[in-house]
Write a protein that holds these residues in place. Structure first.
Motif, mmCIF file in Angstrom:
data_model
loop_
_atom_site.group_PDB
_atom_site.id
_atom_site.type_symbol
_atom_site.label_atom_id
_atom_site.label_comp_id
_atom_site.label_asym_id
_atom_site.label_seq_id
_atom_site.Cartn_x
_atom_site.Cartn_y
_atom_site.Cartn_z
ATOM 1 N N TYR A 204 0.541 -1.030 -0.071
ATOM 2 C CA TYR A 204 -0.031 0.227 -0.261
ATOM 3 C C TYR A 204 1.262 1.321 0.217
ATOM 4 O O TYR A 204 1.717 1.169 0.860
ATOM 5 N N ARG A 205 0.466 2.044 -0.952
ATOM 6 C CA ARG A 205 1.480 3.359 -0.720
ATOM 7 C C ARG A 205 -0.244 4.431 -0.862
ATOM 8 O O ARG A 205 0.393 4.927 -1.787
ATOM 9 N N GLY A 206 -0.763 4.775 -0.141
ATOM 10 C CA GLY A 206 -1.595 5.900 -0.364
ATOM 11 C C GLY A 206 -1.757 6.500 0.475
ATOM 12 O O GLY A 206 -0.445 7.119 1.442
ATOM 13 N N MET A 207 -2.618 7.119 0.962
ATOM 14 C CA MET A 207 -2.077 8.143 1.407
ATOM 15 C C MET A 207 -2.620 8.605 3.726
ATOM 16 O O MET A 207 -1.492 9.387 3.892
ATOM 17 N N TYR A 208 -2.851 6.649 3.584
ATOM 18 C CA TYR A 208 -2.431 7.265 5.302
ATOM 19 C C TYR A 208 -1.495 6.483 5.424
ATOM 20 O O TYR A 208 -0.798 5.892 5.201
ATOM 21 N N LYS A 209 -1.164 6.744 6.774
ATOM 22 C CA LYS A 209 0.062 5.770 7.784
ATOM 23 C C LYS A 209 0.097 5.345 8.804
ATOM 24 O O LYS A 209 -0.284 5.641 9.797
ATOM 25 N N THR A 222 -1.235 -4.306 -0.218
ATOM 26 C CA THR A 222 -2.528 -3.268 -0.884
ATOM 27 C C THR A 222 -3.739 -3.365 -0.546
ATOM 28 O O THR A 222 -4.358 -4.402 -0.360
ATOM 29 N N LYS A 226 -10.047 1.369 -3.211
ATOM 30 C CA LYS A 226 -9.245 2.185 -3.704
ATOM 31 C C LYS A 226 -8.642 2.986 -2.388
ATOM 32 O O LYS A 226 -9.112 2.779 -1.539
ATOM 33 N N ASP A 227 -7.777 3.829 -2.505
ATOM 34 C CA ASP A 227 -7.551 4.753 -1.075
ATOM 35 C C ASP A 227 -7.839 5.596 -1.105
ATOM 36 O O ASP A 227 -8.880 6.524 -0.992
ATOM 37 N N GLY A 228 -8.728 5.562 0.856
ATOM 38 C CA GLY A 228 -10.243 6.456 1.265
ATOM 39 C C GLY A 228 -10.684 5.072 0.630
ATOM 40 O O GLY A 228 -12.314 5.623 1.410
ATOM 41 N N VAL A 232 -9.960 0.318 3.273
ATOM 42 C CA VAL A 232 -9.302 1.361 4.172
ATOM 43 C C VAL A 232 -9.706 1.878 5.386
ATOM 44 O O VAL A 232 -9.109 1.950 6.238
#
Length: 341
Positions: A204-209, A222, A226-228, A232
């Motif tokens: 996973y390389r999305g906006m959240y850490k 992953t 989708k991201d968000g 997720v």
């Protein structure tokens, strides 16, 4: 290395520090043996015969209707119309050809209708009964059956798959839910979670850490959404769960992942977590349109998940989570309720 790990223990993921954990596997007592509670394995202990099931196709399942220059094959209510390119060359459907005999049709079907668990002698006898029923009882000319043999073979394959699924349903219910069912879980035969178990999976390389992933924020497998997206959001709710030690994605169909059986196959719950009190929390996320109230598949997964958790005698909890309003707090509330908090 030890000195480095000691110095940076707060920065390293649990898996990178050498931690591992085991999710117990569902087991069942069958014929005096303790075996994995997988439906495929349970079927190995179940004797069934094709002769236990009717060797016939009803008119609603398979029918042939002849007209002047065409004929229609009615398959489960769906009609297929066939005609000759040149009607002058078309053979009448009720004219026999020399090598068109019931035995030749049975032999041909034997080459097209296959099931690895059914012996050839048993299959030949059943196919012979099917052809006899269609020809004599249903009064369908042999010549029509020969011309429709490919469609007939397809239907018979579907029929046998249906019989097998009926037997799987029976075995699944009897050995895992029936009054005589004896199930338990085994940590010794369980699924081990360890560092780099998902080395071959896209990350996973999305906006959240994520702060509490077992393998670290850069090693989160992953997500399917989708991201968000909802999956997720479910992970975010788990990541912030009070009393959580760590969690991980449980990658579907991966050889290292944890699974539970269904009557048709098996499923891989979306998330596995370890709580500070040592309990395991397994979470399967479903969108509201696929909640147990709306989906037979989800109901079956929830039932076997709860059965597995019950057999763990308090060591594990299973949650079928959903978000009616799209709010991650809903997942948090469902998980906390299942944990008794």
């Amino acid at each position: 290395m030890r000195a480095f790990r000691a110095q940076h223990a707060d920065d390293l993921a649990p898996a990178h520090l050498g931690e591992e954990f085991t999710v117990p596997r569902l087991m069942a007592h069958v014929q005096g043996e303790l075996v994995f509670g997988d439906t495929d394995i349970l079927m190995e202990y179940h004797d069934w015969s094709l002769t236990d099931h009717p060797a016939r196709l009803t008119k609603t399942e398979f029918d042939i209707v002849e007209t002047t220059d065409t004929f229609e094959i009615d398959l489960d209510g769906n009609r297929l119309s066939i005609s000759a390119a040149d009607s002058s060359e078309q053979l009448s459907l009720d004219i026999d050809v020399d090598d068109w005999t019931p035995n030749s049709l049975v032999r041909w079907l034997d080459g097209k209708v296959r099931d690895q668990w059914i012996g050839q002698a048993e299959l030949l006898a059943w196919l012979s009964d099917v052809v006899t029923y269609l020809n004599r009882e249903r009064d369908i000319p042999l010549s029509q059956l020969m011309r429709c043999k490919f469609i007939l073979a397809r239907k018979l394959n579907e029929k046998i798959r249906g019989f097998r699924q009926m037997e799987r349903d029976k075995v699944y219910q009897m050995n895992l839910f029936g009054p005589e069912a004896r199930i338990e879980v085994s940590f010794d035969d369980g699924i081990r979670f360890f560092d780099e178990m998902y080395f071959d999976v896209q990350k996973y390389r999305g906006m959240y850490k994520f702060k509490h992933h077992f393998m670290g924020p850069d090693e989160v497998p992953t997500f399917d959404s989708k991201d968000g997206g909802e999956e997720v959001k479910c992970a975010l709710a788990l990541d912030a769960l009070p009393g959580l030690k760590y969690w991980t994605r449980n990658v579907s169909r991966h050889p290292n992942s944890f699974s539970l059986p269904t009557s048709t196959d098996k499923f891989y719950p979306d998330f596995v977590a370890v709580m500070e009190d040592g309990r395991l929390l397994v979470v399967e996320y479903k969108g509201k349109q696929l909640s147990p109230e709306e989906s037979r598949d989800s109901r079956e997964k929830e039932l076997i998940g709860q059965q597995w958790a019950k057999a763990s005698e308090g060591k594990a909890v299973f949650v079928m989570a959903t978000m009616e309003r799209g709010d991650p707090k809903e997942v948090r509330e469902q998980a906390m309720a299942a944990l008794g908090r």
